[in-house]
Design a protein around this motif. Structure first.
Motif, PDB file in Angstrom:
ATOM      1  N   ARG A   1      40.676  38.621  21.370  1.00 49.66           N
ATOM      2  CA  ARG A   1      39.927  39.064  22.543  1.00 49.66           C
ATOM      3  C   ARG A   1      39.521  37.886  23.419  1.00 49.66           C
ATOM      4  NH1 ARG A   1      35.073  39.535  24.650  1.00 49.66           N
ATOM      5  NH2 ARG A   1      34.027  38.483  22.960  1.00 49.66           N
ATOM      6  N   LEU A   2      39.034  36.809  22.780  1.00 51.33           N
ATOM      7  CA  LEU A   2      38.620  35.627  23.539  1.00 51.33           C
ATOM      8  C   LEU A   2      39.812  34.967  24.227  1.00 51.33           C
ATOM      9  CD1 LEU A   2      35.994  34.080  21.099  1.00 51.33           C
ATOM     10  CD2 LEU A   2      35.573  35.290  23.250  1.00 51.33           C
ATOM     11  N   ALA A   3      40.968  34.967  23.576  1.00 51.39           N
ATOM     12  CA  ALA A   3      42.169  34.388  24.182  1.00 51.39           C
ATOM     13  C   ALA A   3      42.582  35.191  25.414  1.00 51.39           C
ATOM     14  CB  ALA A   3      43.307  34.343  23.163  1.00 51.39           C
ATOM     15  N   ARG A   4      42.481  36.508  25.336  1.00 54.04           N
ATOM     16  CA  ARG A   4      42.826  37.353  26.482  1.00 54.04           C
ATOM     17  C   ARG A   4      41.867  37.120  27.646  1.00 54.04           C
ATOM     18  NH1 ARG A   4      44.216  42.975  23.367  1.00 54.04           N
ATOM     19  NH2 ARG A   4      46.289  42.359  22.657  1.00 54.04           N
ATOM     20  N   VAL A   5      40.582  36.980  27.338  1.00 55.79           N
ATOM     21  CA  VAL A   5      39.587  36.730  28.379  1.00 55.79           C
ATOM     22  C   VAL A   5      39.864  35.381  29.040  1.00 55.79           C
ATOM     23  CG1 VAL A   5      37.135  36.229  28.775  1.00 55.79           C
ATOM     24  CG2 VAL A   5      37.802  38.200  27.411  1.00 55.79           C
ATOM     25  N   ALA A   6      40.160  34.355  28.237  1.00 56.11           N
ATOM     26  CA  ALA A   6      40.439  33.024  28.781  1.00 56.11           C
ATOM     27  C   ALA A   6      41.684  33.053  29.664  1.00 56.11           C
ATOM     28  CB  ALA A   6      40.611  32.017  27.645  1.00 56.11           C
ATOM     29  N   LYS A   7      42.712  33.762  29.241  1.00 55.65           N
ATOM     30  CA  LYS A   7      43.937  33.857  30.035  1.00 55.65           C
ATOM     31  C   LYS A   7      43.656  34.563  31.357  1.00 55.65           C
ATOM     32  CE  LYS A   7      48.727  35.387  29.877  1.00 55.65           C
ATOM     33  NZ  LYS A   7      49.764  36.036  29.085  1.00 55.65           N
ATOM     34  N   HIS A   8      42.881  35.619  31.307  1.00 52.55           N
ATOM     35  CA  HIS A   8      42.531  36.340  32.529  1.00 52.55           C
ATOM     36  C   HIS A   8      41.739  35.433  33.475  1.00 52.55           C
ATOM     37  CE1 HIS A   8      41.472  39.640  35.177  1.00 52.55           C
ATOM     38  NE2 HIS A   8      40.202  39.296  35.065  1.00 52.55           N
ATOM     39  N   GLN A   9      40.823  34.636  32.922  1.00 49.08           N
ATOM     40  CA  GLN A   9      40.025  33.735  33.749  1.00 49.08           C
ATOM     41  C   GLN A   9      40.890  32.661  34.384  1.00 49.08           C
ATOM     42  OE1 GLN A   9      36.972  32.486  31.037  1.00 49.08           O
ATOM     43  NE2 GLN A   9      35.640  34.213  31.524  1.00 49.08           N
ATOM     44  N   GLN A  10      41.919  32.183  33.647  1.00 48.70           N
ATOM     45  CA  GLN A  10      42.826  31.189  34.216  1.00 48.70           C
ATOM     46  C   GLN A  10      43.625  31.783  35.372  1.00 48.70           C
ATOM     47  OE1 GLN A  10      45.240  29.890  30.945  1.00 48.70           O
ATOM     48  NE2 GLN A  10      44.034  28.025  30.640  1.00 48.70           N
ATOM     49  N   LEU A  11      44.065  33.012  35.195  1.00 50.16           N
ATOM     50  CA  LEU A  11      44.867  33.651  36.237  1.00 50.16           C
ATOM     51  C   LEU A  11      44.060  33.929  37.497  1.00 50.16           C
ATOM     52  CD1 LEU A  11      46.923  36.193  34.090  1.00 50.16           C
ATOM     53  CD2 LEU A  11      47.736  34.074  35.137  1.00 50.16           C
ATOM     54  N   THR A  12      42.792  34.187  37.338  1.00 46.78           N
ATOM     55  CA  THR A  12      41.967  34.538  38.490  1.00 46.78           C
ATOM     56  C   THR A  12      41.123  33.372  38.983  1.00 46.78           C
ATOM     57  OG1 THR A  12      40.230  35.376  37.043  1.00 46.78           O
ATOM     58  CG2 THR A  12      41.868  36.972  37.839  1.00 46.78           C
ATOM     59  N   ALA A  13      41.276  32.190  38.411  1.00 49.17           N
ATOM     60  CA  ALA A  13      40.481  31.031  38.837  1.00 49.17           C
ATOM     61  C   ALA A  13      40.849  30.668  40.271  1.00 49.17           C
ATOM     62  CB  ALA A  13      40.736  29.853  37.915  1.00 49.17           C
ATOM     63  N   GLY A  14      39.854  30.391  41.084  1.00 50.09           N
ATOM     64  CA  GLY A  14      40.081  30.004  42.468  1.00 50.09           C
ATOM     65  C   GLY A  14      40.307  31.183  43.394  1.00 50.09           C
ATOM     66  N   SER A  15      40.367  32.357  42.866  1.00 48.14           N
ATOM     67  CA  SER A  15      40.571  33.539  43.689  1.00 48.14           C
ATOM     68  C   SER A  15      39.227  34.022  44.216  1.00 48.14           C
ATOM     69  CB  SER A  15      41.215  34.640  42.849  1.00 48.14           C
ATOM     70  OG  SER A  15      41.244  35.849  43.574  1.00 48.14           O
ATOM     71  N   ALA A  16      39.226  34.447  45.449  1.00 45.50           N
ATOM     72  CA  ALA A  16      37.999  34.986  46.035  1.00 45.50           C
ATOM     73  C   ALA A  16      37.794  36.438  45.630  1.00 45.50           C
ATOM     74  CB  ALA A  16      38.051  34.866  47.553  1.00 45.50           C
ATOM     75  N   GLY A  17      38.754  36.968  44.899  1.00 45.78           N
ATOM     76  CA  GLY A  17      38.618  38.339  44.450  1.00 45.78           C
ATOM     77  C   GLY A  17      39.192  39.349  45.424  1.00 45.78           C
ATOM     78  N   ARG A  18      39.855  38.860  46.483  1.00 42.78           N
ATOM     79  CA  ARG A  18      40.458  39.764  47.450  1.00 42.78           C
ATOM     80  C   ARG A  18      41.943  39.467  47.545  1.00 42.78           C
ATOM     81  NH1 ARG A  18      36.696  38.395  52.428  1.00 42.78           N
ATOM     82  NH2 ARG A  18      37.905  36.548  52.079  1.00 42.78           N
ATOM     83  N   GLN A  19      42.678  40.448  47.993  1.00 40.25           N
ATOM     84  CA  GLN A  19      44.101  40.245  48.212  1.00 40.25           C
ATOM     85  C   GLN A  19      44.306  39.679  49.609  1.00 40.25           C
ATOM     86  OE1 GLN A  19      46.280  43.795  47.475  1.00 40.25           O
ATOM     87  NE2 GLN A  19      45.855  43.796  45.287  1.00 40.25           N
ATOM     88  N   PRO A  20      45.329  38.849  49.784  1.00 38.31           N
ATOM     89  CA  PRO A  20      45.581  38.316  51.128  1.00 38.31           C
ATOM     90  C   PRO A  20      46.030  39.432  52.066  1.00 38.31           C
ATOM     91  CG  PRO A  20      47.347  37.712  49.623  1.00 38.31           C
ATOM     92  CD  PRO A  20      46.277  38.373  48.815  1.00 38.31           C
ATOM     93  N   PRO A  21      45.788  39.264  53.345  1.00 36.97           N
ATOM     94  CA  PRO A  21      46.197  40.315  54.277  1.00 36.97           C
ATOM     95  C   PRO A  21      47.717  40.481  54.257  1.00 36.97           C
ATOM     96  CG  PRO A  21      45.400  38.394  55.458  1.00 36.97           C
ATOM     97  CD  PRO A  21      45.167  38.149  54.004  1.00 36.97           C
ATOM     98  N   ALA A  22      48.138  41.693  54.461  1.00 33.96           N
ATOM     99  CA  ALA A  22      49.571  41.979  54.471  1.00 33.96           C
ATOM    100  C   ALA A  22      50.202  41.388  55.723  1.00 33.96           C
ATOM    101  CB  ALA A  22      49.782  43.477  54.419  1.00 33.96           C
ATOM    102  N   PRO A  23      51.427  40.858  55.606  1.00 33.06           N
ATOM    103  CA  PRO A  23      52.074  40.287  56.808  1.00 33.06           C
ATOM    104  C   PRO A  23      52.403  41.407  57.794  1.00 33.06           C
ATOM    105  CG  PRO A  23      53.566  40.278  54.929  1.00 33.06           C
ATOM    106  CD  PRO A  23      52.230  40.730  54.431  1.00 33.06           C
ATOM    107  N   ARG A  24      52.284  41.070  59.071  1.00 30.52           N
ATOM    108  CA  ARG A  24      52.572  42.059  60.113  1.00 30.52           C
ATOM    109  C   ARG A  24      54.063  42.077  60.382  1.00 30.52           C
ATOM    110  NH1 ARG A  24      48.135  40.824  64.690  1.00 30.52           N
ATOM    111  NH2 ARG A  24      46.345  40.719  63.313  1.00 30.52           N
ATOM    112  N   ASN A  25      54.547  43.221  60.676  1.00 33.58           N
ATOM    113  CA  ASN A  25      55.922  43.342  61.117  1.00 33.58           C
ATOM    114  C   ASN A  25      55.944  43.198  62.633  1.00 33.58           C
ATOM    115  OD1 ASN A  25      57.338  43.648  58.806  1.00 33.58           O
ATOM    116  ND2 ASN A  25      57.265  45.894  58.796  1.00 33.58           N
TER     117      ASN A  25
END
Length: 102
Positions: free
Chosen positions: A75-99
Motif C-alpha cells: 500500500r505504501l509503495a502504491r501511495v509513493a508511486k502515485h505521489q511521484q506521478l503527480t508531483a509538480g502537478s497543479a491538479g488540473r489538466q492542461p487546456p485542450a489545443p484549439r483546432n
C-alpha cells in the motif's frame, strides 16, 4: 442418523464447539512428530503449536503478521508511486489545443 461420537452435540444443536481435548491435541502432536521423522515421544513445541492451530482452527500469528506487513508495504509503495506521478502537478489538466484553421 445419530452422531455417537463422545462429547459431540446432538444434530441440529447450535451450541458452540467444545474446546479440543488434551488427548486429541496430544495424538495430533505425536502424529506431527512422526511425520517429521522423529519418534512419537520426541515432540517439539512447534508440533504442539501446529496441532493446536489445526484442531482449534486458529491461524499462525507470525504468518498473519507477515501477511499484514506485506500488505502495508504494498500500500505504501502504491501511495509513493502515485505521489511521484503527480508531483509538480497543479491538479488540473492542461487546456485542450484549439483546432484553428487559417
Amino acid at each position: 442418523m445419530y452422531n455417537t461420537a463422545p462429547g459431540a452435540p446432538p444434530e441440529g444443536d447450535s451450541c458452540p464447539p467444545l474446546p479440543p481435548s488434551r488427548d486429541r491435541v496430544y495424538a495430533r502432536t505425536r502424529q506431527l512428530a512422526l511425520t517429521a521423522g522423529r519418534y512419537a515421544h520426541q515432540i517439539s513445541k512447534s508440533d504442539y503449536d501446529q496441532a493446536m492451530r489445526e484442531i482449534t482452527g486458529q491461524s499462525d500469528p507470525k504468518r498473519q503478521e507477515a501477511i499484514l506487513e506485506a500488505a502495508e508495504r504494498l500500500r505504501l509503495a502504491r501511495v509513493a508511486k502515485h505521489q511521484q506521478l503527480t508531483a509538480g502537478s497543479a491538479g488540473r489538466q492542461p487546456p485542450a489545443p484549439r483546432n484553428s484553421r487559417h
